[in-house]
Design a protein around this motif. Sequence first.
Motif, short mmCIF file in Angstrom:
data_model
loop_
_atom_site.label_atom_id
_atom_site.label_comp_id
_atom_site.label_asym_id
_atom_site.label_seq_id
_atom_site.Cartn_x
_atom_site.Cartn_y
_atom_site.Cartn_z
N ALA A 189 9.63 1.53 -3.91
CA ALA A 189 8.77 2.65 -3.55
C ALA A 189 9.46 4.00 -3.74
CB ALA A 189 8.32 2.51 -2.09
N PHE A 193 -0.25 -2.86 9.43
CA PHE A 193 -0.84 -3.21 8.14
C PHE A 193 -1.46 -4.60 8.18
CE2 PHE A 193 2.75 -0.28 7.36
CZ PHE A 193 2.01 0.81 6.96
N LYS A 196 -4.28 -5.27 5.50
CA LYS A 196 -3.47 -4.81 4.36
C LYS A 196 -2.10 -5.47 4.43
CE LYS A 196 -5.77 -0.29 4.46
NZ LYS A 196 -5.59 1.19 4.62
N GLN A 236 -0.33 -7.19 2.59
CA GLN A 236 0.62 -7.12 1.48
C GLN A 236 1.66 -6.01 1.69
OE1 GLN A 236 -2.57 -6.26 1.39
NE2 GLN A 236 -3.06 -4.79 -0.21
N HIS A 237 1.38 -5.11 2.66
CA HIS A 237 2.32 -4.03 3.00
C HIS A 237 3.06 -4.32 4.30
CE1 HIS A 237 0.75 -1.41 -0.15
NE2 HIS A 237 -0.46 -1.72 0.24
N CYS A 238 3.01 -5.54 4.77
CA CYS A 238 3.65 -5.92 6.04
C CYS A 238 5.10 -5.44 6.08
CB CYS A 238 3.60 -7.44 6.22
SG CYS A 238 4.49 -8.04 7.67
N LEU A 268 -1.17 -2.27 -4.76
CA LEU A 268 -0.19 -3.34 -4.69
C LEU A 268 -0.92 -4.63 -4.37
CD1 LEU A 268 2.83 -4.24 -4.65
CD2 LEU A 268 2.76 -3.88 -2.17
N SER A 289 -5.08 -8.10 -0.30
CA SER A 289 -4.99 -8.97 0.85
C SER A 289 -5.41 -10.39 0.46
CB SER A 289 -5.90 -8.47 1.97
OG SER A 289 -7.27 -8.58 1.57
#
Length: 363
Positions: A61, A114, A119, A121-123, A307, A310
């Motif tokens: 990122a 998240f 969401k 996938q951003h855990c 990204l 889910s």
Amino acid sequence: MPAAIPTTQTVARVYELGGGVQFEDDYPVPTPANNEVLAKVLYTGVCQSDLHTKAGTAAGADGNPITNIKLPHIGGHEGVGRVIALGPGCASDIHVGDLVGIRFASRICRRCEFCLAGKEQHCIRGTNHLHHEDGSFQEYIALDADYLTVLPQDIDPAIIGPVLCAGVTAYKAVLNCGLRAGEWLVVVGAGGGLGHLAVQYGLAVGAQVLAVDSGSEKEKFVKELGVHAFIDFAQTKDLIQDVHDITSGGAHAVVVTAGSPKAFKSAADMLRVGGILSCVGIPPGKAFIEVPVCTIVIKGLRITGNLVGSLKECLEAVELVRRGVVKPKVSVRPFKDLPAVYEELERGDIAGRIVLKVSQDVD
């Protein structure tokens, strides 16, 4: 574990970033732990992200190379397998024989903001098969039963693998554009593994799709998918003007699927007032989108990143393939073709997606 399950398997391992792939035929088959299942991997797609990770050029990122990578590492995050054993503590709705996916995300906390917002996938404590856990470039894999991607049992396992990463990412990118029927969607890199899926998900929501790519083979390919127009970026004298002419003033949305800085260079200029730039492909290194602030403000542009998606969005993307609305173009190759596939990805001469046949299905 049942006696029929072998103790060793064939895997494709990378020992150092920038190194080559080494096949090993005596790697231990994992024993599923508490709340884990053991799946036999049948097929796996090969993603550009696997190549970047192996090469040590995958960007985080902050734009710097990702170095928190398990080594040695077994890559692969577009796999389809069949459950052959259950570890202790698995829920009663998981069964031996289920078809399951091996996706980018491997484990999540289910408690962070998240995860709670869908969401995951951003855990913030999540792990994935690309960097932290061994993935689908192996014959057998242990998977978290509480975050298991249980697939419809009537899907074709040979084509569904790429949908678990490329497909859901393309689907999410199109969703984020908020397109209405008849609006113009430009897909940059339309003939590639991500691009040809973005084209079809765009058509599925009723958009008029303008494909941007290069070469007569990719032109023929995307036209067969049903695009409304095609521009060869290597042949046109003025790509931006061509886009504006075809769309009568600019696209309502542009999805950039190519992982090249050049692909992003003029993407925002293709948009009309209020347009959305949806970013998918991640170029290696610290690439930038150079758009004047005045352009963003005056034209009211929006920029969004994608990204993967889910688990819910993944299964939605799979369902459109199961129903035949979206048809991934895959070329099935032997497992041990992986090094050659990486070379082809580096050259950029693959239309659609390569899928490796890892092992025979369970009888």
